[in-house]
Write a protein that holds these residues in place. Structure first.
Motif, PDB file in Angstrom:
ATOM      1  N   GLY A 127       1.958  -6.049   8.368  1.00 54.53           N
ATOM      2  CA  GLY A 127       2.331  -5.678   9.721  1.00 54.53           C
ATOM      3  C   GLY A 127       2.905  -4.290   9.786  1.00 54.53           C
ATOM      4  O   GLY A 127       2.880  -3.531   8.809  1.00 54.53           O
ATOM      5  N   ILE A 128       3.430  -3.963  10.951  1.00 50.56           N
ATOM      6  CA  ILE A 128       4.083  -2.679  11.196  1.00 50.56           C
ATOM      7  C   ILE A 128       5.255  -2.964  12.126  1.00 50.56           C
ATOM      8  O   ILE A 128       5.163  -3.840  12.993  1.00 50.56           O
ATOM      9  CB  ILE A 128       3.091  -1.667  11.808  1.00 50.56           C
ATOM     10  N   ILE A 129       6.346  -2.263  11.912  1.00 46.06           N
ATOM     11  CA  ILE A 129       7.474  -2.366  12.840  1.00 46.06           C
ATOM     12  C   ILE A 129       7.774  -0.971  13.363  1.00 46.06           C
ATOM     13  O   ILE A 129       7.955  -0.035  12.590  1.00 46.06           O
ATOM     14  CB  ILE A 129       8.721  -3.048  12.239  1.00 46.06           C
ATOM     15  N   SER A 130       7.771  -0.861  14.673  1.00 42.85           N
ATOM     16  CA  SER A 130       7.964   0.436  15.316  1.00 42.85           C
ATOM     17  C   SER A 130       9.212   0.424  16.187  1.00 42.85           C
ATOM     18  O   SER A 130       9.769  -0.636  16.493  1.00 42.85           O
ATOM     19  CB  SER A 130       6.749   0.781  16.179  1.00 42.85           C
ATOM     20  N   GLU A 131       9.605   1.602  16.601  1.00 45.05           N
ATOM     21  CA  GLU A 131      10.724   1.713  17.537  1.00 45.05           C
ATOM     22  C   GLU A 131      10.447   0.885  18.792  1.00 45.05           C
ATOM     23  O   GLU A 131      11.347   0.243  19.336  1.00 45.05           O
ATOM     24  CB  GLU A 131      10.935   3.175  17.920  1.00 45.05           C
ATOM     25  N   ARG A 132       9.226   0.891  19.233  1.00 44.75           N
ATOM     26  CA  ARG A 132       8.855   0.133  20.441  1.00 44.75           C
ATOM     27  C   ARG A 132       9.003  -1.370  20.213  1.00 44.75           C
ATOM     28  O   ARG A 132       9.509  -2.094  21.075  1.00 44.75           O
ATOM     29  CB  ARG A 132       7.423   0.469  20.859  1.00 44.75           C
ATOM     30  N   ASP A 133       8.572  -1.862  19.045  1.00 46.38           N
ATOM     31  CA  ASP A 133       8.752  -3.282  18.715  1.00 46.38           C
ATOM     32  C   ASP A 133      10.232  -3.647  18.793  1.00 46.38           C
ATOM     33  O   ASP A 133      10.594  -4.698  19.334  1.00 46.38           O
ATOM     34  CB  ASP A 133       8.253  -3.588  17.294  1.00 46.38           C
ATOM     35  N   ILE A 134      11.070  -2.791  18.251  1.00 46.89           N
ATOM     36  CA  ILE A 134      12.505  -3.063  18.220  1.00 46.89           C
ATOM     37  C   ILE A 134      13.089  -3.024  19.633  1.00 46.89           C
ATOM     38  O   ILE A 134      13.859  -3.913  20.025  1.00 46.89           O
ATOM     39  CB  ILE A 134      13.211  -2.070  17.279  1.00 46.89           C
ATOM     40  N   ALA A 158       8.068   4.411  12.699  1.00 46.34           N
ATOM     41  CA  ALA A 158       7.518   3.108  12.328  1.00 46.34           C
ATOM     42  C   ALA A 158       7.502   2.965  10.815  1.00 46.34           C
ATOM     43  O   ALA A 158       7.438   3.965  10.084  1.00 46.34           O
ATOM     44  CB  ALA A 158       6.108   2.944  12.884  1.00 46.34           C
ATOM     45  N   LEU A 159       7.551   1.724  10.381  1.00 49.07           N
ATOM     46  CA  LEU A 159       7.467   1.393   8.955  1.00 49.07           C
ATOM     47  C   LEU A 159       6.347   0.386   8.731  1.00 49.07           C
ATOM     48  O   LEU A 159       6.120  -0.500   9.568  1.00 49.07           O
ATOM     49  CB  LEU A 159       8.777   0.759   8.465  1.00 49.07           C
ATOM     50  N   LEU A 160       5.687   0.502   7.601  1.00 54.78           N
ATOM     51  CA  LEU A 160       4.734  -0.509   7.181  1.00 54.78           C
ATOM     52  C   LEU A 160       5.525  -1.743   6.776  1.00 54.78           C
ATOM     53  O   LEU A 160       6.608  -1.622   6.196  1.00 54.78           O
ATOM     54  CB  LEU A 160       3.934  -0.008   5.976  1.00 54.78           C
ATOM     55  N   VAL A 161       5.016  -2.920   7.060  1.00 53.10           N
ATOM     56  CA  VAL A 161       5.645  -4.149   6.586  1.00 53.10           C
ATOM     57  C   VAL A 161       4.740  -4.674   5.475  1.00 53.10           C
ATOM     58  O   VAL A 161       3.544  -4.923   5.692  1.00 53.10           O
ATOM     59  CB  VAL A 161       5.824  -5.190   7.707  1.00 53.10           C
ATOM     60  N   LEU A 162       5.333  -4.802   4.286  1.00 56.63           N
ATOM     61  CA  LEU A 162       4.564  -5.137   3.094  1.00 56.63           C
ATOM     62  C   LEU A 162       5.051  -6.445   2.475  1.00 56.63           C
ATOM     63  O   LEU A 162       6.244  -6.744   2.487  1.00 56.63           O
ATOM     64  CB  LEU A 162       4.692  -4.017   2.060  1.00 56.63           C
ATOM     65  N   ARG A 163       4.101  -7.184   1.928  1.00 55.00           N
ATOM     66  CA  ARG A 163       4.412  -8.373   1.124  1.00 55.00           C
ATOM     67  C   ARG A 163       3.593  -8.248  -0.155  1.00 55.00           C
ATOM     68  O   ARG A 163       2.355  -8.221  -0.101  1.00 55.00           O
ATOM     69  CB  ARG A 163       4.042  -9.655   1.867  1.00 55.00           C
ATOM     70  N   ARG A 164       4.300  -8.123  -1.246  1.00 53.26           N
ATOM     71  CA  ARG A 164       3.650  -7.915  -2.554  1.00 53.26           C
ATOM     72  C   ARG A 164       2.670  -6.742  -2.497  1.00 53.26           C
ATOM     73  O   ARG A 164       1.531  -6.843  -2.919  1.00 53.26           O
ATOM     74  CB  ARG A 164       2.956  -9.174  -3.019  1.00 53.26           C
ATOM     75  N   ARG A 165       3.127  -5.651  -1.911  1.00 53.94           N
ATOM     76  CA  ARG A 165       2.364  -4.402  -1.797  1.00 53.94           C
ATOM     77  C   ARG A 165       1.139  -4.508  -0.891  1.00 53.94           C
ATOM     78  O   ARG A 165       0.303  -3.620  -0.857  1.00 53.94           O
ATOM     79  CB  ARG A 165       1.978  -3.864  -3.172  1.00 53.94           C
ATOM     80  N   ARG A 166       1.010  -5.600  -0.156  1.00 52.46           N
ATOM     81  CA  ARG A 166      -0.094  -5.785   0.790  1.00 52.46           C
ATOM     82  C   ARG A 166       0.438  -5.598   2.201  1.00 52.46           C
ATOM     83  O   ARG A 166       1.519  -6.068   2.544  1.00 52.46           O
ATOM     84  CB  ARG A 166      -0.693  -7.191   0.669  1.00 52.46           C
TER      85      ARG A 166
END
Length: 136
Positions: free
Chosen positions: A49-56, A38-46
């Protein structure tokens, strides 16, 4: 004696994040290259969300969406549950089980500093069989 805090598991790990405006295919390459789920989803370092293998798997593959055209923000899990850096590994484990998740973003005040995975917790040597709830 080793510590059983979330922050200690993160020691030395880089912050692994992605922008919501990148294609899912790009996020998949990062997951593969970094050997993570999984990866953190960031906007301007905030944290947004999160994107995981399961989401994909569920939202892109099973949804028959093109990973080259689908953006991370369209299929990420928004506003994920988080855990404080100073929390115990046992607390992280409880939250993952209660939420049915494998990853928790780790926060220090309002700043995201990393992510802990369920697979990080059993690897901690200070836990005996009775220290954490059963996984099944």
């Amino acid at each position: 004696m080793p510590s059983s805090r979330v922050i200690d598991v993160l020691a030395g790990r880089p912050l692994r994040g992605v922008s919501g405006s990148v294609p899912v295919a790009s996020a998949c390459r990062r997951l593969r290259d970094d050997g993570i789920g999984a990866l953190l989803v960031l906007r301007r370092r905030r944290l947004v969300g999160i994107i995981s293998e399961r989401d994909i798997a569920i939202r892109v593959v099973a949804g028959q969406r093109d990973p080259m055209l689908t953006l991370v923000r369209e299929v990420m899990t928004p506003d994920p549950g988080t855990i404080a850096a100073e929390a115990s590994l046992a607390e992280a484990h409880r939250r993952m089980l209660a939420g049915g998740v494998l990853h928790l973003p780790v926060m220090r005040d309002e700043e995201v500093i990393g992510m802990i995975s369920l697979r990080d917790i059993p690897a901690a040597p200070e836990h005996g069989p009775g220290d954490l709830p059963a996984l099944g």
